[in-house]
Design an enzyme around this catalytic site. Structure first.
Site, short mmCIF file in Angstrom:
data_model
loop_
_atom_site.label_atom_id
_atom_site.label_comp_id
_atom_site.label_asym_id
_atom_site.label_seq_id
_atom_site.Cartn_x
_atom_site.Cartn_y
_atom_site.Cartn_z
N GLU A 1 -32.75 -16.00 40.38
CA GLU A 1 -32.79 -14.54 40.60
C GLU A 1 -31.79 -13.83 39.69
O GLU A 1 -32.11 -12.79 39.09
CB GLU A 1 -32.49 -14.24 42.07
CG GLU A 1 -32.34 -12.76 42.39
CD GLU A 1 -31.07 -12.47 43.19
OE1 GLU A 1 -30.26 -11.65 42.73
OE2 GLU A 1 -30.92 -13.08 44.27
N GLU B 1 -24.62 -18.15 34.97
CA GLU B 1 -24.96 -17.60 36.28
C GLU B 1 -24.90 -18.64 37.38
O GLU B 1 -24.65 -18.30 38.54
CB GLU B 1 -26.35 -16.96 36.22
CG GLU B 1 -26.45 -15.78 35.29
CD GLU B 1 -25.52 -14.64 35.67
OE1 GLU B 1 -25.39 -14.35 36.88
OE2 GLU B 1 -24.92 -14.05 34.76
#
Length: 969
Positions: free
Chosen positions: A65, A138
């Site tokens: 995401e 991330e």
């Protein structure tokens, strides 16, 4: 093939409850499904959602995401998501990972801006770059800058989830859910367990995207007043690049337990001397999927009746038991295919977990046997019906609320339109309520349901150290397997990632990201109709706005009449008004009465600096909403609450104080940046000092002491509460704010005047609130593996007189330098700066931050980014972003309240227009002005850190005297 030919129309019907024409389509080539709602909502919403059930707790869906928004085929730059934050008029822009799905919603009131957002998001999800470097940034990676240094983990999601798992409430939610669904995807941590995240490989990550991010697995949603045909054209442009593919993303059903299970675990917490109440317990059930809207609405109503307010019988039984300090759980959730229900307590002695479990079960048995009080049922039905018809979602776009409602059934092969229509279900429930429906449901869903777990948690003051040691040992094993060349490779990878993070995007590629121009922005402010007058000797603000037949009423009382020593009592005083009852009725009856006759009555406080004034706007509000026929009763209730509350109810007040204490302690980790910000500014201005007294660490200490004083010196506590009431509720220093259309206000005005005349009147003197402000640099210790790092100062006190254009420079600073330095390179979940033009208060803040001194160094270097100048495109984007913030979407009640608050803070329409002009005319000179001010913060600002003991003491070791250390938890 024309666009419409690309889709098959599956359903087409009008849904009166949401005033929408709903069309459900299926894309012929890929099977992608689209729900298109056409209505008159100018706040347009789009969302695309994929079923993404994880097979483990590595956080794969969560990391993905984050990552898909870090550059795509069409927009190959590092952070198109941030560019949209910087330069869009969006009213919502985010992405969300759930246990079984990942959603990407956007919203905007501007049509072209809306199309821009949709295009960037569609390109991001279907054609992301998701390089290995993005995965490392991330998700997680090994970081090593020197061969002699220890190996460490870094990664945005890795540190975000360390923050999540530092919260006892989050640990309880995670263990409770996993305990109920051990055999299916809901038994995994979709956000990612920090202990498991480093098990995830880049190859697994890539395969997950290839499998699930496909139109055949997509649910696309539109709502608003945009063109319905254009929606399909936009989607087909992307969908048609794919062929239909089988995607196995179904959430399997969890097999049922034959008997309840018990789980005992610990969380990283502090054990206080002489305190045994460091435990939590939650009793959880798995519920069968609701068959229809009637059953899902029944779940919500039953949860509300049992525990949805302080007077609800199960919640009251737990509170009255004295076994704990606060409630956990809230009934039946709606986010899982097989819903989860939870009730429990925090602040218990873990040895009493069995007593809490027994009390929950026996209370449910008693309610099922004796029946739910008819007044409670009537109040709940009215409350739900009012809420459904009002459909007021606050700052959350209404269309998004409808999207998530539809997904509840749509995701699992059900009818997406069914959750949006409620009339039939509500009528059915009203009929069933009289025949014992809810009592039968208590027995079916809870008492006869053996798929139950009881989770007990207790604090372990050594767990944090063990977790750190375990992580270090794991890294040491990895390090031991690395030869000299492998170590060099890790250092090289670290340097490569940092270089990529510091690299500047190609301006030509940045220019591809669609944006509006300054010519597309409205030059004038948006105004709200307001009539200013008087009613029964009280200042009146009236706003003639369409409100669907509802009167919204705010009664405001100036807190400046109170002695400053009384201010910390205000949060609990406000709760006491609503939750202690009156001389005529106990608080259960009062709560039922509010539910039966109104859309809700609530108390809250407003606090802000004033324009051109060193003082503050500080107000206590009692707000209510009702249809015209119920206004008189709403006012009668308000009068009883203000003038006749049982402030002598010692036991009830102690219960509330314990709940307040437990609730604040639970917020320390999830809301650490706000707590740091409040503390940081408390020594700068009057309004900020008051905020600390009523909502900061000082308030927490006050409540902790108050709990003891209720037992040892109740007379003085009660006297303080009565002194607040006798002084504050005086119409001489009150305001009344009404929002409704003229016909409604015409009917209600006389009733409001009669009500005001019953309030005491008089000219009260203002109290002395003078305070010797002394900002301090502090380290506030909590048991956490992450930090919240703040640094700030008052720029006015430092001699700076900035304009509203500074907000554009701050928007740029937050979305470039601080995003890169604190989040991307530092690994924190967030980093930002805030500046209040009215007060002059400026602060830097980080969120779930693995660093401390490194983050302070980043703050101190911020002026360089501002002095480096800004390109025309970045300047335009930042101006647009600030105008978008200024023009946020509001429902009529919020418009009326905002208009009133501007009056109370001295914010004139002329000043608003001046500030808008300053924003629209921002130049490089404004960036230079802020850079100079930021340098002053570097040299003269003070620091507040909320975080782990090792980080804070370690920082003091490297920079002696940096922080005055206090243990908070």
């Amino acid at each position: 093939m024309s666009t419409h030919d690309a889709f098959e129309l599956v359903r087409d019907e009008h849904i009166a409850e949401v005033n929408s024409q709903a069309k459900l389509y299926r894309h012929k080539k890929t099977g992608a499904e689209v729900l298109s709602l056409v209505n008159d909502d100018e706040n347009k919403v789009f969302g695309i959602t994929f079923k993404t059930p994880p097979e483990d707790s590595t956080g794969i869906a969560h990391i993905l995401e984050h990552s898909v928004l870090c550059g795509s085929r069409k927009y190959p730059v590092k952070k198109p998501f941030v560019e949209l934050i910087k330069g869009s008029l969006n009213t919502f822009l985010n992405a969300m990972t759930f246990p079984d799905k990942t959603a990407y919603p956007v919203a905007s009131q501007n049509l072209q801006d809306f199309y821009n957002l949709v295009d960037v998001y569609l390109d991001a999800v279907f054609f992301p770059l998701i390089s290995e470097d993005t995965f490392r940034q991330e998700g997680w990676h090994y970081e090593l800058e020197d061969a002699a240094a220890p190996l460490v983990y870094k990664g945005v999601v890795f540190n975000e989830m360390k923050g999540v798992f530092s919260s006892p409430d989050s640990v309880m939610r995670d263990i409770s859910q996993r305990s109920l669904y051990p055999d299916i995807t809901y038994g995994k941590s979709s956000g990612g367990d920090p202990k498991a995240i480093p098990d995830l490989s880049y190859q697994q990550f890539k395969r997950f995207h290839e499998k699930f991010y496909h139109p055949s697995n997509a649910r696309a949603f539109f709502s608003g007043d945009d063109d319905a045909g254009e929606r399909l054209s936009i989607l087909d442009a992307y969908f048609s690049e794919f062929d239909r593919a089988p995607v196995d993303a179904e959430v399997q059903l969890q097999p049922r337990f034959n008997q309840p299970r018990n789980i005992v675990a610990t969380y990283a917490g502090t054990k206080e001397d002489g305190k045994a109440r460091d435990g939590m317990v939650s009793v959880n059930w798995m519920i069968d999927p609701p068959a229809d809207k009637t059953e899902s609405l029944s779940h919500g109503l039953l949860s509300y009746m049992l525990a949805g307010n302080p007077a609800a019988p199960l919640r009251k039984a737990l509170t009255d038991s004295g076994l704990g300090e606060g409630i956990t759980g809230g009934g039946i959730g709606s986010g899982l295919r097989q819903p989860m229900a939870s009730f429990g307590m925090k602040g218990i002695d873990a040895a009493d977990a069995g007593k809490v479990e027994a009390l929950i079960l026996s209370t449910l048995e008693q309610i099922a046997t004796d029946g739910i009080d008819k007044q409670t049922v009537e109040a709940a039905l009215n409350t739900f019906e009012f809420s459904l018809r009002e459909n007021n979602t606050g700052s959350f776009p209404r269309g998004m609320s409808m999207m998530f409602s539809a997904l509840g059934t749509w995701l699992h092969g059900g009818d997406p339109l069914a959750p949006l229509a409620f009339e039939s279900a509500l009528t059915t429930l009203k009929e069933k309520a009289a025949s014992g429906h809810f009592e039968s449901e208590i027995r079916r869903l809870f008492l006869d349901n053996m798929h139950r777990t009881t989770v007990t948690l207790s604090a372990d003051d050594k767990q944090g150290a063990r977790d750190v040691a375990a992580e270090e040992a794991r890294l040491a094993k990895v390090r031991a397997r690395l030869d000299v060349e492998a170590i060099k490779a890790v250092i090289a990878d670290t340097e490569k990632l940092k270089a990529l993070q510091e690299a500047v995007d190609d301006p030509a590629q940045l220019a591809k990201i669609p944006t509006l121009g300054l010519a597309d922005l409205e030059r004038t402010i948006r105004t709200v109709p307001i009539d200013i007058g008087a009613l029964a000797g009280t200042k009146l603000f009236y706003h003639d706005l369409p409100t669907l037949g509802i009167l919204y009423l705010d009664l405001g009382f100036d807190l400046h009449v109170l002695d400053k020593g009384l201010l910390p009592y205000l949060p609990l005083f406000g709760r006491a008004l609503m939750q202690t009852g009156t001389s005529k009725e106990d608080f259960v009856s009062l709560t039922q009465r509010i539910g039966r006759s109104t859309g809700g009555i609530a108390q809250h406080r407003g606090l802000s600096a004033r324009q051109n004034d060193s003082g503050s706007a500080a107000w206590f509000f009692l707000s209510g909403k009702a249809v015209p026929d119920k206004v008189e009763e709403m006012l009668a209730i308000m009068g009883d609450v203000l003038l006749d509350a049982r402030l002598d109810n010692r036991e009830r007040f102690k219960q509330m104080a314990l709940e307040e204490k437990a609730g604040f302690e639970a917020r320390l980790v999830p809301s650490g940046n706000s707590i740091v910000d409040t503390r940081l500014k408390s020594g700068l201005t009057e309004a900020s000092w008051i905020a600390e007294q009523m909502g900061g660490i000082s308030y927490l200490n006050f409540v902790r002491d108050l709990v003891k004083r209720i037992d040892s010196d109740w007379d003085s506590v009660q006297a303080a509460l009565k002194r607040i009431r006798d002084t504050l509720f005086n119409r001489g220093r009150a305001v009344v704010n009404a929002t409704a259309d003229a016909s409604i206000w015409g009917r209600a005005q006389g009733e409001v005047a009669s009500f005001l005349e019953r309030l005491p009147s008089g000219n009260l003197a203002l109290a002395d609130w003078s305070v010797d402000f002394k900002p301090r640099s502090e380290g506030l210790i909590i048991p956490a593996q992450v930090n919240y790092v703040g640094k700030g100062a008052n720029l006015k006190a430092l001699g700076f007189d900035l304009t509203a254009a500074s907000s554009v420079a701050i928007k740029f600073l937050n979305t470039t330098y601080l995003w890169d330095k604190v989040r991307v390179q530092g690994g924190a979940y967030g980093g930002s700066s805030r500046f209040d033009l009215t007060s002059g208060n400026f602060s830097f803040l980080s969120y779930r931050d693995p660093n401390l001194l490194k983050t302070l160094d980043a703050y101190d270097g911020a002026s360089k980014a501002l002095n480096a100048g800004i390109g025309d495109n970045d300047l335009t984007r930042s101006i647009i972003g600030v105008i978008g913030d200024m023009d946020g979407y509001e429902f009529p009640d919020a418009k009326g309240y905002s208009s009133m608050w501007r009056q109370l803070t001295g914010t004139t329409e002329a000043l608003r227009q001046q500030r808008r002009d300053e924003v629209l005319n921002t130049s490089v000179a404004d960036f230079k002005a802020l850079a100079e001010a930021v340098d002053a913060v570097r040299d003269k600002g003070h620091v507040v850190v909320l975080g782990g003991e090792a980080a804070i003491t370690g920082a003091n070791g490297k920079r002696p005297g940096l922080l005055e250390v206090t243990k908070v938890l």
